[in-house]
Design a protein around this motif. Structure first.
Motif, PDB file in Angstrom:
ATOM      1  N   SER A   9      26.462  63.161  42.395  1.00 33.58           N
ATOM      2  CA  SER A   9      25.717  62.224  41.560  1.00 33.58           C
ATOM      3  C   SER A   9      24.369  62.821  41.167  1.00 33.58           C
ATOM      4  O   SER A   9      23.593  63.262  42.020  1.00 33.58           O
ATOM      5  CB  SER A   9      25.498  60.898  42.302  1.00 33.58           C
ATOM      6  OG  SER A   9      24.738  60.012  41.495  1.00 33.58           O
ATOM      7  N   GLN A  69      19.889  59.869  39.413  1.00 35.85           N
ATOM      8  CA  GLN A  69      19.728  58.535  39.983  1.00 35.85           C
ATOM      9  C   GLN A  69      18.351  57.967  39.669  1.00 35.85           C
ATOM     10  O   GLN A  69      18.174  56.751  39.580  1.00 35.85           O
ATOM     11  CB  GLN A  69      19.960  58.586  41.498  1.00 35.85           C
ATOM     12  CG  GLN A  69      20.042  57.214  42.162  1.00 35.85           C
ATOM     13  CD  GLN A  69      20.287  57.306  43.647  1.00 35.85           C
ATOM     14  OE1 GLN A  69      19.629  58.089  44.347  1.00 35.85           O
ATOM     15  NE2 GLN A  69      21.221  56.515  44.153  1.00 35.85           N
ATOM     16  N   GLU A  78      23.409  58.875  36.558  1.00 34.60           N
ATOM     17  CA  GLU A  78      23.671  57.586  37.190  1.00 34.60           C
ATOM     18  C   GLU A  78      22.798  56.470  36.621  1.00 34.60           C
ATOM     19  O   GLU A  78      23.252  55.337  36.467  1.00 34.60           O
ATOM     20  CB  GLU A  78      23.434  57.705  38.700  1.00 34.60           C
ATOM     21  CG  GLU A  78      23.685  56.423  39.465  1.00 34.60           C
ATOM     22  CD  GLU A  78      23.433  56.568  40.952  1.00 34.60           C
ATOM     23  OE1 GLU A  78      23.019  55.565  41.568  1.00 34.60           O
ATOM     24  OE2 GLU A  78      23.626  57.676  41.501  1.00 34.60           O
ATOM     25  N   ASN A  79      21.561  56.802  36.301  1.00 37.67           N
ATOM     26  CA  ASN A  79      20.590  55.784  35.865  1.00 37.67           C
ATOM     27  C   ASN A  79      20.303  55.942  34.378  1.00 37.67           C
ATOM     28  O   ASN A  79      19.227  56.382  33.967  1.00 37.67           O
ATOM     29  CB  ASN A  79      19.307  55.936  36.695  1.00 37.67           C
ATOM     30  CG  ASN A  79      18.284  54.863  36.394  1.00 37.67           C
ATOM     31  OD1 ASN A  79      18.530  53.934  35.639  1.00 37.67           O
ATOM     32  ND2 ASN A  79      17.110  55.004  36.991  1.00 37.67           N
ATOM     33  N   ASN A  81      15.519  51.683  37.648  1.00 38.11           N
ATOM     34  CA  ASN A  81      16.493  51.375  36.615  1.00 38.11           C
ATOM     35  C   ASN A  81      15.877  50.472  35.542  1.00 38.11           C
ATOM     36  O   ASN A  81      14.658  50.236  35.530  1.00 38.11           O
ATOM     37  CB  ASN A  81      17.770  50.762  37.218  1.00 38.11           C
ATOM     38  CG  ASN A  81      17.565  49.321  37.687  1.00 38.11           C
ATOM     39  OD1 ASN A  81      16.454  48.811  37.785  1.00 38.11           O
ATOM     40  ND2 ASN A  81      18.663  48.652  37.992  1.00 38.11           N
ATOM     41  N   ASN A 137      18.011  54.093  44.715  1.00 43.46           N
ATOM     42  CA  ASN A 137      18.214  54.727  46.016  1.00 43.46           C
ATOM     43  C   ASN A 137      17.571  53.933  47.151  1.00 43.46           C
ATOM     44  O   ASN A 137      17.302  54.464  48.230  1.00 43.46           O
ATOM     45  CB  ASN A 137      17.666  56.157  46.014  1.00 43.46           C
ATOM     46  CG  ASN A 137      18.379  57.027  47.035  1.00 43.46           C
ATOM     47  OD1 ASN A 137      19.549  56.797  47.372  1.00 43.46           O
ATOM     48  ND2 ASN A 137      17.678  58.042  47.540  1.00 43.46           N
ATOM     49  N   GLU A 171      24.359  49.458  38.695  1.00 44.46           N
ATOM     50  CA  GLU A 171      24.565  50.891  38.907  1.00 44.46           C
ATOM     51  C   GLU A 171      25.036  51.176  40.329  1.00 44.46           C
ATOM     52  O   GLU A 171      25.953  51.979  40.546  1.00 44.46           O
ATOM     53  CB  GLU A 171      23.269  51.660  38.626  1.00 44.46           C
ATOM     54  CG  GLU A 171      22.786  51.596  37.188  1.00 44.46           C
ATOM     55  CD  GLU A 171      21.797  50.472  36.928  1.00 44.46           C
ATOM     56  OE1 GLU A 171      21.076  50.548  35.915  1.00 44.46           O
ATOM     57  OE2 GLU A 171      21.720  49.525  37.752  1.00 44.46           O
ATOM     58  N   ASN A 216      23.935  63.825  46.616  1.00 41.30           N
ATOM     59  CA  ASN A 216      23.039  63.088  45.720  1.00 41.30           C
ATOM     60  C   ASN A 216      21.909  64.042  45.336  1.00 41.30           C
ATOM     61  O   ASN A 216      21.147  64.482  46.206  1.00 41.30           O
ATOM     62  CB  ASN A 216      22.501  61.851  46.441  1.00 41.30           C
ATOM     63  CG  ASN A 216      21.840  60.870  45.505  1.00 41.30           C
ATOM     64  OD1 ASN A 216      21.903  61.032  44.290  1.00 41.30           O
ATOM     65  ND2 ASN A 216      21.209  59.850  46.065  1.00 41.30           N
ATOM     66  N   HIS A 268      18.492  65.315  43.510  1.00 39.31           N
ATOM     67  CA  HIS A 268      17.180  64.814  43.079  1.00 39.31           C
ATOM     68  C   HIS A 268      16.239  65.983  42.775  1.00 39.31           C
ATOM     69  O   HIS A 268      16.545  67.149  43.034  1.00 39.31           O
ATOM     70  CB  HIS A 268      16.563  63.937  44.164  1.00 39.31           C
ATOM     71  CG  HIS A 268      17.239  62.609  44.325  1.00 39.31           C
ATOM     72  ND1 HIS A 268      16.842  61.489  43.640  1.00 39.31           N
ATOM     73  CD2 HIS A 268      18.298  62.239  45.091  1.00 39.31           C
ATOM     74  CE1 HIS A 268      17.617  60.478  43.964  1.00 39.31           C
ATOM     75  NE2 HIS A 268      18.516  60.902  44.843  1.00 39.31           N
TER      76      HIS A 268
END
Length: 395
Positions: A54, A57, A104-105, A122, A129, A159, A177, A179
């Motif tokens: 992912s 995010q 994802e976002n 979001n 998260n 989401e 995940n 970032h």
């Protein structure tokens, strides 16, 4: 996302794209999921080694979605890693199914592209998260209500609901995940110079790592990645024990504790410690082509190392039983229906329209089954004890 959609169209033999939508209290979201599978004629992906990645995010972390595009381009053989053995790669990829969430976002990303370069939340101000159920809602002394808003309840955000559905239905062996822009204390700024990268394993909500063999395997993989791709500069350990603060309600802790993903990670792929506190674009994303290309190359190579080493670390017998973990009825139904929708190409909007009714009917079915079983057992018991007693001795 347009580049990724075009990539999928050019490679229908390897890539498929599913768009999953959800809505809650007037707020809607959608997530695109790209699935890579070399042997598409094998309809059931369960026997294969499954990896879920992912990206994006947090809206301001634009570089992460660029890495997603790079990985998919290499998987499609439109781009190449210079030191990658193609024959060995093909053999590895034959046994993998990889699902990539490039952004994802999406709603948060739109806010960033509109000029709010520091936005991580979001479209209605929730940190995705912090919206997962493991240790949700707990607030530390340094809690920032703007940056870390966990939402009104676990999975209040569409989401997070969609990502949970994907995870439950896909049942991955590895979750990552991705970032950027890691924030650490001033001491760690000095220790790790101005480039902040990290390879984290559970847990985020406490200053410990899991016990036993799974933890050892996760750490072994991270150490190999640090050696091969970080030149031993990446921070390694639990998220909660390495960055100087605890995070509650994170996706990676949920994946490990609830979905029972064997190896669950959070990667911080870039961070500029010299950037001013409000220069979010520079803090979270490379601003020159040299650094940009280096980040794409180093981290896409790191993921292909995961594709190769992950199955080896878990051994040849990595298939999971169909019912190897307990999940709620809602999670099971959501995940099952998303999987059916993706597999047979039905419109995902149908899920949202009928989900509540399906849950209700399923609960009524379970309740009626239990009541019927109870009545049946009671009748047998009553008939057993109400039989007339026949004397064995003739009168």
């Amino acid at each position: 996302m347009e580049e990724i959609k075009a990539l999928v169209i050019r490679h229908p033999d390897k890539l498929t794209l599913d768009t999953i939508k959800a809505r809650n209290k007037g707020y809607s979201a959608e997530i695109d999921v790209v699935t890579y599978c070399r042997r598409r004629q094998e309809a059931d992906d369960k026997p294969k080694f499954r990896i879920l990645l992912s990206f994006g995010q947090h809206g301001r972390e634009l570089i992460t979605s660029e890495v997603a595009l790079q990985i998919l381009s290499i998987l499609s053989k439109e781009k190449f890693l210079p030191d990658l053995d193609l024959a060995s790669l093909d053999q590895t990829l034959d046994n993998l199914v990889i699902k990539v969430v490039p952004m994802e976002n999406r709603n948060g990303r739109r806010l960033v592209e509109a000029g709010d370069l520091c936005e991580r939340r979001n479209g209605r101000g929730v940190d995705l998260n912090r919206n997962w159920s493991v240790d949700w809602g707990k607030k530390e002394k340094d809690y920032d209500p703007y940056e870390e808003n966990p939402g009104t309840a676990p999975f209040s955000e569409p989401e997070a609901q969609i990502m949970r559905k994907i995870a439950v239905s896909f049942d991955p062996h590895i979750w990552v995940n991705i970032h950027s822009g890691m924030e650490v204390g001033q001491t760690k700024f000095r220790l790790y110079s101005l480039m902040l990268t990290a390879l984290f394993m559970p847990y985020d909500h406490k200053n410990t790592t899991p016990d036993g063999v799974p933890s050892q395997k996760m750490k072994s993989l991270l150490e190999e990645l640090n050696q091969l791709h970080c030149q031993k500069r990446c921070m390694i350990g639990s998220g909660g024990g390495s960055v100087g603060y605890l995070a509650h309600g994170t996706a990676t802790d949920y994946m490990f504790d609830i979905v029972k993903v064997t190896m669950a990670f959070t990667f911080e792929i870039y961070g500029d410690g010299a950037a001013a506190s409000r220069d979010c674009f520079k803090m979270f994303n490379p601003t020159d082509f040299g650094t940009f290309n280096r980040v794409l190359h180093e981290w896409s190579a790191a993921f292909f190392t995961i594709f190769k080493l992950g199955p080896n670390l878990l051994g040849s017998n990595y298939s999971k039983p169909a019912l190897d973990k307990w999940v709620s009825i809602d999670e099971y139904l959501d995940g099952y229906l998303v999987e059916r929708s993706s597999r047979y190409g039905k419109k995902t909007e149908v899920l949202d329209l009928g989900m509540q009714e399906i849950r209700t009917y399923f609960r009524l079915f379970l309740l009626s089954s239990v009541l019927l079983l109870f009545m049946f057992c009671s009748r047998i018991s009553k008939s057993k004890f109400s039989r007339p007693i026949v004397s064995a001795i003739p009168l």
